[in-house]
Design a protein around this motif. Structure first.
Motif, short mmCIF file in Angstrom:
data_model
loop_
_atom_site.label_atom_id
_atom_site.label_comp_id
_atom_site.label_asym_id
_atom_site.label_seq_id
_atom_site.Cartn_x
_atom_site.Cartn_y
_atom_site.Cartn_z
N ILE A 257 -30.55 -3.26 9.66
CA ILE A 257 -29.48 -4.25 9.77
C ILE A 257 -29.79 -5.39 8.80
CG2 ILE A 257 -28.35 -5.92 11.30
CD1 ILE A 257 -29.19 -4.16 13.65
N ASP A 258 -28.80 -5.78 8.03
CA ASP A 258 -28.99 -6.86 7.06
C ASP A 258 -28.77 -8.20 7.75
OD1 ASP A 258 -29.21 -8.48 4.90
OD2 ASP A 258 -27.45 -7.72 3.83
N LEU A 259 -29.86 -8.96 7.91
CA LEU A 259 -29.76 -10.28 8.54
C LEU A 259 -29.35 -11.31 7.49
CD1 LEU A 259 -32.87 -10.36 10.91
CD2 LEU A 259 -30.47 -10.04 11.51
N SER A 260 -28.10 -11.26 7.10
CA SER A 260 -27.57 -12.19 6.11
C SER A 260 -27.32 -13.54 6.77
CB SER A 260 -26.26 -11.66 5.54
OG SER A 260 -25.29 -11.61 6.57
N PRO A 261 -27.23 -14.62 5.99
CA PRO A 261 -26.90 -15.93 6.57
C PRO A 261 -25.60 -15.90 7.36
CG PRO A 261 -27.69 -16.20 4.33
CD PRO A 261 -27.54 -14.71 4.55
N THR A 262 -24.63 -15.11 6.90
CA THR A 262 -23.36 -15.00 7.63
C THR A 262 -23.58 -14.43 9.02
OG1 THR A 262 -22.15 -14.68 5.56
CG2 THR A 262 -21.04 -14.01 7.60
N LEU A 263 -24.38 -13.37 9.12
CA LEU A 263 -24.65 -12.76 10.41
C LEU A 263 -25.44 -13.71 11.31
CD1 LEU A 263 -24.58 -10.36 12.33
CD2 LEU A 263 -26.61 -9.44 11.18
N ILE A 264 -26.42 -14.39 10.72
CA ILE A 264 -27.21 -15.33 11.51
C ILE A 264 -26.34 -16.45 12.06
CG2 ILE A 264 -29.06 -17.06 11.38
CD1 ILE A 264 -30.43 -15.25 9.32
N ASN A 265 -25.44 -16.99 11.23
CA ASN A 265 -24.54 -18.04 11.69
C ASN A 265 -23.59 -17.53 12.77
OD1 ASN A 265 -25.51 -20.11 10.03
ND2 ASN A 265 -24.25 -19.45 8.30
N LEU A 266 -23.17 -16.27 12.65
CA LEU A 266 -22.29 -15.68 13.66
C LEU A 266 -23.02 -15.57 15.00
CD1 LEU A 266 -19.62 -14.33 14.43
CD2 LEU A 266 -20.58 -12.15 13.62
N ILE A 267 -24.28 -15.13 14.95
CA ILE A 267 -25.08 -15.00 16.18
C ILE A 267 -25.26 -16.38 16.82
CG2 ILE A 267 -27.39 -14.46 17.07
CD1 ILE A 267 -27.54 -12.26 14.92
N ILE A 268 -25.51 -17.39 16.01
CA ILE A 268 -25.69 -18.75 16.52
C ILE A 268 -24.44 -19.24 17.24
CG2 ILE A 268 -25.95 -21.17 15.81
CD1 ILE A 268 -27.83 -20.16 13.58
N LYS A 269 -23.27 -18.95 16.65
CA LYS A 269 -22.01 -19.38 17.26
C LYS A 269 -21.68 -18.59 18.51
CE LYS A 269 -19.90 -21.06 12.97
NZ LYS A 269 -18.79 -20.89 11.98
N LEU A 270 -21.85 -17.26 18.45
CA LEU A 270 -21.52 -16.42 19.59
C LEU A 270 -22.35 -16.75 20.82
CD1 LEU A 270 -21.00 -12.88 17.97
CD2 LEU A 270 -19.27 -14.35 19.01
N ASP A 279 -32.86 -26.81 10.17
CA ASP A 279 -33.09 -25.37 10.28
C ASP A 279 -31.94 -24.59 9.65
OD1 ASP A 279 -35.51 -25.70 11.66
OD2 ASP A 279 -34.45 -25.99 13.54
N LEU A 280 -30.72 -25.06 9.85
CA LEU A 280 -29.57 -24.41 9.22
C LEU A 280 -29.65 -24.49 7.70
CD1 LEU A 280 -26.62 -25.58 11.52
CD2 LEU A 280 -27.54 -23.26 11.31
N PHE A 281 -30.12 -25.61 7.21
CA PHE A 281 -30.29 -25.79 5.77
C PHE A 281 -31.26 -24.76 5.21
CE2 PHE A 281 -32.92 -27.67 2.38
CZ PHE A 281 -31.95 -27.86 1.40
N ASN A 282 -32.36 -24.52 5.93
CA ASN A 282 -33.36 -23.56 5.46
C ASN A 282 -32.87 -22.12 5.55
OD1 ASN A 282 -36.10 -24.82 4.69
ND2 ASN A 282 -35.45 -26.01 6.46
N VAL A 283 -32.03 -21.83 6.56
CA VAL A 283 -31.43 -20.49 6.65
C VAL A 283 -30.56 -20.25 5.42
CG1 VAL A 283 -29.72 -19.09 7.88
CG2 VAL A 283 -31.48 -20.32 9.16
N LYS A 284 -29.82 -21.26 5.02
CA LYS A 284 -28.95 -21.14 3.84
C LYS A 284 -29.77 -21.08 2.56
CE LYS A 284 -25.08 -23.47 1.53
NZ LYS A 284 -24.18 -24.66 1.57
N LEU A 285 -30.88 -21.82 2.53
CA LEU A 285 -31.72 -21.87 1.33
C LEU A 285 -32.38 -20.52 1.05
CD1 LEU A 285 -32.66 -23.98 -0.77
CD2 LEU A 285 -34.67 -24.37 0.67
#
Length: 317
Positions: A257-270, A279-285
């Motif tokens: 599974i590709d843990l892309s920033p988009t997927l990580i942000n989706l998991i955070i919201k869901l 921490d969000l800044f570093n996920v994006k970085l």
């Protein structure tokens, strides 16, 4: 006459490796500032010339006269939690420590910061000073002051990347303390992948570098040395690290599974996970890479050149 070295944070993970190295490789007089002497597990009886000062950074002003006699200072002490305590220790009292040094006596002042406050070119990262945690912002503020302070011409700031280390006679770093738990999940980790890169360094390799900085021929040594040294092994990628660990534990990698920033942000919201802005800044970085120095930079040999060396150490403990 033996040189004098004042070390703060001597009872920490890196502090233990450094004190052990200086005990065996120098005849320097060591002055060790520790909050709790019982936490200092290093055998100090192997030679004379060691003074343990049981106190904390909040009282550093009491040692102003002593600090003025020091040839070298290594400041590893840091506070991690509580806004007031963090800035008091990591900024104000650290300033007080370095301000007490005599530039005519002190040959080298080494300050431990964190690579998190730098960008990929080893320049200050403005976001670290704006949205960083209390710890990150305190390190950012302290460095700005020290680099323009009276001791600045004697100052070398070291920026460890991800720090590993620890043993029966040394406390574990925060990351190494969690390695055993990671081992339990290797069978699941092999099913994920993600774009990203990072550096790491082991406490023993940090000690090698610092010992070199304190013992190298000063005139020749200072001529080409940067005042900011980011300590870390050459860049590792997230996927490369996963592959290396899986190979070490003989786990086959298949579908991932590709843990892309988009997927990580989706998991955070869901799942409505609370995540700090830093921490969000570093996920994006994603790519936490720098211009690094290793033991090899100084003609030394790293004891932990590969990620699997770190896991092998866990297997032995």
């Amino acid at each position: 006459m033996a040189k004098k070295v004042f070390i703060t944070g001597a009872s920490g993970c890196v502090g233990h490796y450094l004190v052990e190295s200086l005990l065996h490789q120098t005849d320097y007089e060591l002055y060790l500032l520790v909050r709790n002497r019982a936490k200092l597990k290093t055998d100090l009886s192997i030679r004379s010339g060691v003074t343990v000062i049981e106190d904390n950074m909040s009282n550093i002003g009491a040692y102003k006269s002593l600090l003025a006699t020091m040839n070298y200072v290594v400041s590893t002490a840091a506070c991690w939690g509580g806004t007031e305590e963090v800035f008091q220790t990591n900024v104000h009292k650290t300033h007080e420590l370095f301000d007490a040094l005599d530039p005519e006596v002190c040959e080298r002042a080494i300050y431990f910061s964190t690579a998190s406050i730098l960008d990929s070119h080893n320049q200050l990262l403005k976001e670290a000073g704006e949205i960083g945690t209390d710890y990150i912002r305190s390190k950012y503020d302290c460095l700005e002051y020290l680099e323009s302070s009276p001791i600045s011409k004697r100052l070398i700031t070291v920026f460890p990347t991800l720090v590993f280390g620890g043993a029966a006679d040394k406390p574990y770093s925060h990351i190494s303390a969690g390695l055993k738990d990671i081992v339990k999940y290797v069978k699941y980790i092999r099913f994920v992948k993600g774009e990203g890169s990072f550096h790491y360094i082991h406490g023993s390799d940090i000690a090698q570098i610092i010992t070199y900085l304190l013992t190298a021929d000063q005139p020749k040594f200072c001529e080409h040395l940067p005042t900011r040294l980011v300590m870390g092994m050459p860049k590792s990628t997230v996927n490369g690290a996963i592959a290396e660990v899986c190979e070490f534990y003989q786990k086959r990698i298949g579908w991932q599974i590709d843990l892309s920033p988009t997927l990580i942000n989706l998991i955070i919201k869901l799942f409505k996970i609370e995540v700090a802005e830093w921490d969000l800044f570093n996920v994006k970085l994603r790519h936490l890479t720098y211009d690094v120095v290793t033991p090899e930079t100084f003609g030394l040999t790293s004891k932990y050149p590969r990620i699997t060396n770190l896991f092998a150490e866990v297997g032995k403990s």
